[in-house]
Write a protein that holds these residues in place. Structure first.
Motif, PDB file in Angstrom:
ATOM      1  N   LEU A   1     -16.883   8.913  -3.223  1.00  0.00           N
ATOM      2  CA  LEU A   1     -17.287  10.290  -2.949  1.00  0.00           C
ATOM      3  C   LEU A   1     -16.885  11.136  -4.147  1.00  0.00           C
ATOM      4  O   LEU A   1     -15.695  11.346  -4.394  1.00  0.00           O
TER       5      LEU A   1
ATOM      6  N   TYR B   1      -9.189  12.803   3.910  1.00  0.00           N
ATOM      7  CA  TYR B   1     -10.522  12.210   3.850  1.00  0.00           C
ATOM      8  C   TYR B   1     -10.460  10.732   4.213  1.00  0.00           C
ATOM      9  O   TYR B   1      -9.596   9.994   3.721  1.00  0.00           O
TER      10      TYR B   1
ATOM     11  N   CYS C   1     -13.097   4.082  -1.723  1.00  0.00           N
ATOM     12  CA  CYS C   1     -12.778   3.399  -0.470  1.00  0.00           C
ATOM     13  C   CYS C   1     -13.026   1.912  -0.673  1.00  0.00           C
ATOM     14  O   CYS C   1     -14.144   1.504  -1.008  1.00  0.00           O
TER      15      CYS C   1
ATOM     16  N   TRP D   1     -18.158   9.187   4.828  1.00  0.00           N
ATOM     17  CA  TRP D   1     -16.888   9.864   4.618  1.00  0.00           C
ATOM     18  C   TRP D   1     -16.746  10.947   5.681  1.00  0.00           C
ATOM     19  O   TRP D   1     -17.704  11.659   5.998  1.00  0.00           O
TER      20      TRP D   1
ATOM     21  N   GLU E   1      -8.469   4.168   1.451  1.00  0.00           N
ATOM     22  CA  GLU E   1      -8.977   5.288   0.675  1.00  0.00           C
ATOM     23  C   GLU E   1      -7.981   5.651  -0.423  1.00  0.00           C
ATOM     24  O   GLU E   1      -6.770   5.532  -0.230  1.00  0.00           O
TER      25      GLU E   1
ATOM     26  N   ARG F   1     -22.263   3.877  -3.203  1.00  0.00           N
ATOM     27  CA  ARG F   1     -21.611   2.635  -2.816  1.00  0.00           C
ATOM     28  C   ARG F   1     -21.933   1.527  -3.809  1.00  0.00           C
ATOM     29  O   ARG F   1     -22.971   1.554  -4.470  1.00  0.00           O
TER      30      ARG F   1
ATOM     31  N   ILE G   1     -22.196  10.938  -2.476  1.00  0.00           N
ATOM     32  CA  ILE G   1     -21.699   9.667  -1.959  1.00  0.00           C
ATOM     33  C   ILE G   1     -22.473   8.528  -2.603  1.00  0.00           C
ATOM     34  O   ILE G   1     -23.672   8.651  -2.882  1.00  0.00           O
TER      35      ILE G   1
ATOM     36  N   CYS H   1     -12.919   7.087   4.983  1.00  0.00           N
ATOM     37  CA  CYS H   1     -14.217   6.420   4.956  1.00  0.00           C
ATOM     38  C   CYS H   1     -14.291   5.468   6.137  1.00  0.00           C
ATOM     39  O   CYS H   1     -13.264   5.042   6.688  1.00  0.00           O
TER      40      CYS H   1
ATOM     41  N   MET I   1     -22.389   3.649   5.566  1.00  0.00           N
ATOM     42  CA  MET I   1     -20.994   4.011   5.344  1.00  0.00           C
ATOM     43  C   MET I   1     -20.889   5.517   5.190  1.00  0.00           C
ATOM     44  O   MET I   1     -21.787   6.167   4.643  1.00  0.00           O
TER      45      MET I   1
ATOM     46  N   VAL J   1     -16.992   2.186  -1.566  1.00  0.00           N
ATOM     47  CA  VAL J   1     -17.735   3.418  -1.307  1.00  0.00           C
ATOM     48  C   VAL J   1     -17.021   4.541  -2.062  1.00  0.00           C
ATOM     49  O   VAL J   1     -15.786   4.556  -2.125  1.00  0.00           O
TER      50      VAL J   1
END
Length: 123
Positions: free
Chosen positions: A81, A94, A22, A36, A6, A72, A70, A96, A34, A79
């Motif tokens: 956020l 945080y 991520c 978070w 991350e 991807r 979110i 993932c 996936m 991924v």
């Protein structure tokens, strides 16, 4: 060996924005939902958001709905956020992870947790 890294955390003022990333390696997560998750000091890790393996649907904790997004890039095994309108209560590390839901509770895959990225929101 699965590795999730991350990045993108930092310190920001109330109302600010951050974008977390991520990067997954070691195996493909293309068929996984996936998510978070975050863990604040003295609290248990909690679910934040999830995106389906196809990227079609997303799911958010009530506390972040309307502020976080979110997404991807399956081809890149990434991924993201996007966090807007940040609040002091968003301060946490945080993470993932591949995510699954059972009995309306989201959990990450036990053997895949990374080091996380620290987000600090100052007032």
């Amino acid at each position: 060996q699965v590795q999730l890294v991350e990045s993108g955390g930092g310190m920001v003022q109330v109302g600010g924005s951050l974008r977390l990333s991520c990067a997954a390696s070691g195996r493909t997560f293309s068929s996984d939902n996936m998510g978070w998750f975050r863990q604040a000091p003295g609290k248990e890790r909690e679910f934040v958001a999830a995106v389906s393996w196809s990227g079609v649907w997303t799911y958010y904790a009530d506390s972040v709905k309307g502020r976080f997004t979110i997404s991807r890039d399956t081809a890149k095994n990434m991924v993201y956020l996007q966090m807007n309108s940040l609040k002091p209560e968003d301060t946490a590390v945080y993470y993932c992870n591949a995510a699954s839901r059972s009995a309306n509770v989201w959990r990450g895959r036990e053997d895949s947790w990374g080091q996380g990225t620290q987000v600090t929101v100052s007032s």
